[in-house]
Structures are given as structure tokens and as C-alpha cells.
Design an enzyme around this catalytic site. Structure first.
Site, PDB file in Angstrom:
ATOM      1  N   GLU A 163       0.824  -1.042   0.000  1.00  0.00           N
ATOM      2  CA  GLU A 163      -0.020  -0.020  -0.004  1.00  0.00           C
ATOM      3  C   GLU A 163       0.829   1.243  -0.096  1.00  0.00           C
ATOM      4  O   GLU A 163       0.444   2.543   0.285  1.00  0.00           O
ATOM      5  CB  GLU A 163      -1.035  -0.015   1.121  1.00  0.00           C
TER       6      GLU A 163
ATOM      7  N   GLY B 293     -12.666   4.005 -18.308  1.00  0.00           N
ATOM      8  CA  GLY B 293     -14.105   4.441 -18.132  1.00  0.00           C
ATOM      9  C   GLY B 293     -14.644   5.062 -19.384  1.00  0.00           C
ATOM     10  O   GLY B 293     -15.758   5.456 -19.359  1.00  0.00           O
TER      11      GLY B 293
ATOM     12  N   ASP C 209      -1.520  -1.193 -10.344  1.00  0.00           N
ATOM     13  CA  ASP C 209      -1.696  -2.541  -9.936  1.00  0.00           C
ATOM     14  C   ASP C 209      -1.835  -3.496 -11.482  1.00  0.00           C
ATOM     15  O   ASP C 209      -2.577  -2.952 -12.501  1.00  0.00           O
ATOM     16  CB  ASP C 209      -3.232  -2.686  -9.459  1.00  0.00           C
TER      17      ASP C 209
ATOM     18  N   TRP D 252      -0.584   5.071  -0.153  1.00  0.00           N
ATOM     19  CA  TRP D 252      -0.787   5.655  -1.477  1.00  0.00           C
ATOM     20  C   TRP D 252      -2.610   5.538  -1.555  1.00  0.00           C
ATOM     21  O   TRP D 252      -3.352   5.667  -2.635  1.00  0.00           O
ATOM     22  CB  TRP D 252      -0.531   4.873  -2.885  1.00  0.00           C
TER      23      TRP D 252
END
Length: 498
Positions: free
Chosen positions: A188, A251, A327, A379
């Protein structure tokens, strides 16, 4: 430095919590096999193609030990192979029942993709991920980042647990690929002042933090505190162009929608269409529309990187550095078109005059600034610890603190003892309970019930085994064997080293 616009580093963070034998749908093993199939396979395919082309220092890849353990496990290898076969059957079924021409074309493409995945898996993944990873590391195609065993949020750990999880995580990676990583992806990006001393003691030379930890000045790596350990900051101005908490390329209306399923066939048939469109009203996915949009987004990202590097050079009078980090699961699993975008960008940036390299390569190119005293950070939301230490998970934080105290108390000084399978499993259950994923999922309300259930299960198993060990119960060994039959990552784990 040579005459480049500047230097660009892409960092991918590959991680899932331990999932085998802990449910299937919608979270559990299904999560693992979807990410494996749609992200890990195509990303490794891309890196293998780059290797065949003689490319080196393409990107920096973090692989957590707990994910590597799953991708090497005989049980999950067999189960993922079965999952791929079912994917082929689902696509074939969709081709038979979908009547819309666009959807029939999609079903055919899905079947081709599934068939290719089966062939790739059977040809290259038969012995797990580690042999593939090792070849990419040995050929300097990637720089590999390691990390602590089960991805715990390190600022909330007892120092002995911090050191143990990190040392054992690095040793696990060395066991799998033959070399010990010099860098880590701190889980993280969690940092607490003084943590660099733990890193230095473990042989870690570099790690990643989020841009705000450096007050946005991410144009060079920095030595941390009084150590020789170096941190790199994620450039959010560029990183967020792809994926941010609120927006990003995935998106776009033309890309495949992650959330909309045809549950009769288990395939995603729709494109995003619009932010406020109900699933049943979304338009069918059109690959050609997605490809056109992808080309636009590749060009947009390259232009943004070049513009950023030029502005840094103008401001500082020397070549700058841009580090973006995501990721790995974004590429393919969450964003269907992600692997193609990744390949497009990694090919286009050098053509635009940008040096593309690893974190190690950035240091070799001279991107090292003055020392810096990092603040406590992550983060996550707010760039502090609130996701893992906030009010929503205060009970979990307290439980984890009590578990660590109990663990150290039960083990005492184990260095002179004969190795104990029961104590080893006690440590294993503790580490699984301490995974940062559970608090993250609860805070973000993402399969929160599953996360709380997993945390509770490992805490309960730990507590029962601790009780038996304290009482000197001879049945502890048999009970540990029952637990190992379900959860047995890190077979080399030895509690005496804690």
C-alpha cells in the site's frame, strides 16, 4: 545523460490475497482465476515478446510472495486449467444463444481468446509462474520488486513482525527465482519514519512511495533519512491520466464494461456506454470502436509524458524522471483493453524520444536527488493511513495488535527449539490474518463481508492453535496439520526465525 526527452518508468504491482479454498464466486478463487487469465497471462505474453525482440529494462514488476505462492501452487494450477476450459465452453454456449450479430462476433472472439489462453497455459505455465518470471529477470527484461510475505500494512506491525515478514518475503522470492530483489513494493506504499532502517537491514535498496509523500517532487529518486535506501515517488499528474479514484481511460464509453455480466453464459457483453446507464440498457461491445479509442489514448498518454518531461527539463535544466505505477490487475482484468494499451505505450514512448527503463535503470541514468525525510504516508485515500487505521476498521486494528502481542508471547525465544509444525502454522495463520487487503476491502466496502469473514477465520484459527500450544496440548500438531491441508503457502516458513 544521452539526448532523451527524459526518463520514464512503469511500475506494475501484482498482488492478490491468499484465495485458494476460501470460496469461489463472486470473490474467492474466481477472483484469482480471472486476474490470472485476463492480466497475468497477457502481460507475461507481452514481456516474452519483448524478450524475443531483445528488449531490456522494459518495466519494473512487483510480485508479492503471497501471489507467487498461488501462481506456483499445484492445486491452483489444476483449478485454473479447469477454469480456462470452462471459459471456452461458456464462449461456445454464448455463440449458440446470442442473436445480436455484434454479440455473436464477440462470442467468437471470446472463444479464440480462451483457446489461446489454454494453449499458452499448457505450453508455458505448466510448472507455475516462477520459471517464467526467472527467465524475464535473468534476461534483464524486467526489474523485479519483492515484498513482505502476505502484504501486511507495515506501519501497524510490531518491529519483530515487520522484520520477519520482510526477510522471509525476500527469501521466498529468492527461492523461487534464484536471486533476491534489491527493491520492494511496500504494501500500500505504507511508510512510517524510520522504516528505511528495517529496509537497509534486510538488504532493500529502493522502494516506492506515492507522490504526495515527496510533496509532488517526483522528478528524481531520493535517499531516505540518514540511510542509503532510495525511494521513488509516483508521478500522479501522469499516473492519474490512466487511472485515478474518479476518472481515467478505462471508463471511456467504448471500452468493455467490467461490471455488466450476462449471467446465463458468464461473459461481459457490453461496453461502458455511459456512467449512469443501467446494465440492461448498455450497448453491445464493439471491438473496432474500442481499438480506435485505444489508439487515441496511447497517443494521449505519450504526449502527456513528453510534455511533462519537457516541462521538467525547462524547470530544472536537466532531464527529468516520470514514474507511473498501477496494479497489474488493471491491465486485462479490470480494463479489458489494458494489455493492448500497455504494449502500444511501451512501443511508442521510445519512438517519441523517451528513455524507457526500470527503477534501477533510472538510478544508473543519474536520476538521484538530495536526501529527504519522508512523512508517514500511503497511496490510499488521503495519502495517510486512514484506509487501514480508520474508524471503520478500528476493531480490526485492535485485533491485529493483540494478535501480534500474543504471537510473540507464545513463541517466546524459539531459536533454540526443535522446529515445530504447530508453531510454523501459528505464524502462517497470523500472517494471513494481517494481510492489508481485509481492512482495505472493509473501508472501501468492496466485498466487506468476505474480508471480515476471512480476517475473523484466521484470527480464530490462530487463537485456537495458540491456546493449544500454551497448554502443551499434544493434539496441537494434528490440528496444525488440518489447517495446513487448507492453507499452506510458504512451506519453508520456520517460526524459529521469528
Amino acid at each position: 545523460m544521452s539526448d532523451y526527452e527524459g526518463t520514464f518508468c512503469l511500475v506494475l504491482h501484482s498482488h492478490l490475497p491468499w484465495l485458494p479454498h476460501h470460496g469461489s464466486w463472486p470473490v474467492g478463487e474466481e477472483w484469482l482465476y480471472q486476474a490470472w487469465t485476463h492480466s497475468y497471462l497477457p502481460v507475461v505474453d507481452l514481456l516474452r515478446r519483448f524478450a524475443d525482440e531483445g528488449k531490456r529494462d522494459v518495466l519494473t514488476l512487483g510480485v508479492t510472495p503471497v501471489l507467487a505462492a498461488q501462481l506456483d501452487d499445484p492445486y491452483t494450477l489444476r483449478a485454473c486449467h479447469d477454469w480456462l476450459g470452462h471459459w471456452q465452453l461458456r464462449a461456445e454456449h454464448a455463440a449458440g444463444i446470442w442473436r445480436d450479430p455484434l454479440l455473436r462476433e464477440l462470442a467468437a472472439a471470446e472463444h479464440r481468446q480462451a483457446t489461446h489462453a489454454v494453449e499458452t497455459f499448457e505450453t508455458h505455465w505448466r510448472h507455475g509462474f516462477s520459471p517464467l518470471l526467472r527467465s524475464l529477470v535473468d534476461d534483464d527484461v524486467i526489474e523485479l520488486l519483492g515484498g513482505p510475505l502476505t502484504h501486511p500494512f507495515q506501519p501497524l506491525l510490531e518491529p519483530r513482525v515487520t522484520d520477519f515478514a520482510l526477510r522471509e518475503g525476500l527469501a521466498d522470492t529468492a527461492l523461487r527465482i534464484g536471486t533476491t530483489p534489491e527493491g520492494i513494493w511496500a504494501p500500500e506504499c505504507g511508510y512510517a519514519p524510520g522504516m528505511e532502517r528495517h529496509y537497509a537491514a534486510a538488504g532493500v535498496r529502493r522502494f516506492l512511495v506515492d507522490g504526495p509523500s515527496l510533496r509532488g517532487d517526483t522528478t528524481a529518486a531520493r535517499t531516505v533519512g540518514d540511510s542509503d535506501v532510495v525511494c521513488f515517488g509516483r508521478d500522479l499528474e501522469v499516473t492519474y491520466r490512466v487511472w485515478s479514484p474518479k476518472a481515467g481511460y478505462p471508463g471511456h464509453a467504448h471500452y468493455r464494461d467490467f461490471h455488466t455480466w450476462d449471467h446465463d453464459v458468464g461473459i461481459k457483453p457490453s461496453r461502458v456506454t455511459g456512467k449512469h446507464i443501467e446494465p440492461h440498457d448498455k450497448a453491445p461491445y464493439e471491438p473496432e470502436l474500442a481499438r480506435q479509442t485505444l489508439r487515441t489514448h496511447v497517443k494521449d498518454f505519450v504526449d502527456i509524458v513528453v510534455e511533462r518531461l519537457r516541462s521538467l527539463r525547462e524547470k530544472h535544466g536537466e532531464q527529468g524522471l516520470v514514474v507511473t505505477a498501477y496494479d497489474t490487475e488493471l491491465y486485462g482484468h479490470w480494463w479489458h483493453e489494458g494489455p493492448a494499451w500497455l504494449e502500444g505505450v511501451l512501443r511508442a514512448l521510445p519512438e517519441a524520444g523517451v528513455r524507457v527503463t526500470t527503477l534501477r535503470g533510472a538510478l544508473e541514468a543519474g536520476h538521484l536527488g538530495p536526501r529527504y525525510d519522508l512523512p508517514a504516508s500511503s497511496w490510499g485515500s488521503g495519502k495517510d493511513w486512514r484506509v487501514w487505521d480508520g474508524e471503520q476498521v478500528s476493531d480490526m486494528v485492535a485485533d491485529n495488535a493483540a494478535l501480534q502481542r500474543e504471537l510473540l508471547d507464545v513463541l517466546g525465544d524459539s531459536r533454540t527449539r526443535v522446529r515445530s509444525a504447530a508453531r510454523d502454522q501459528l505464524v502462517r495463520e497470523a500472517l494471513l490474518a494481517l494481510s492489508s487487503d481485509w481492512a482495505f476491502m472493509v473501508t472501501k466496502d468492496s466485498a466487506a463481508d468476505y474480508a471480515r469473514g476471512r480476517a475473523h477465520e484466521h484470527h480464530a484459527r490462530f487463537s485456537e492453535l495458540a491456546r493449544m500450544l500454551r497448554a502443551g496440548d499434544p493434539a496441537a500438531t494434528a490440528h496444525a496439520a488440518e489447517l495446513r491441508a487448507r492453507d499452506y503457502p510458504f512451506g519453508q516458513l520456520d517460526a524459529r526465525r521469528l
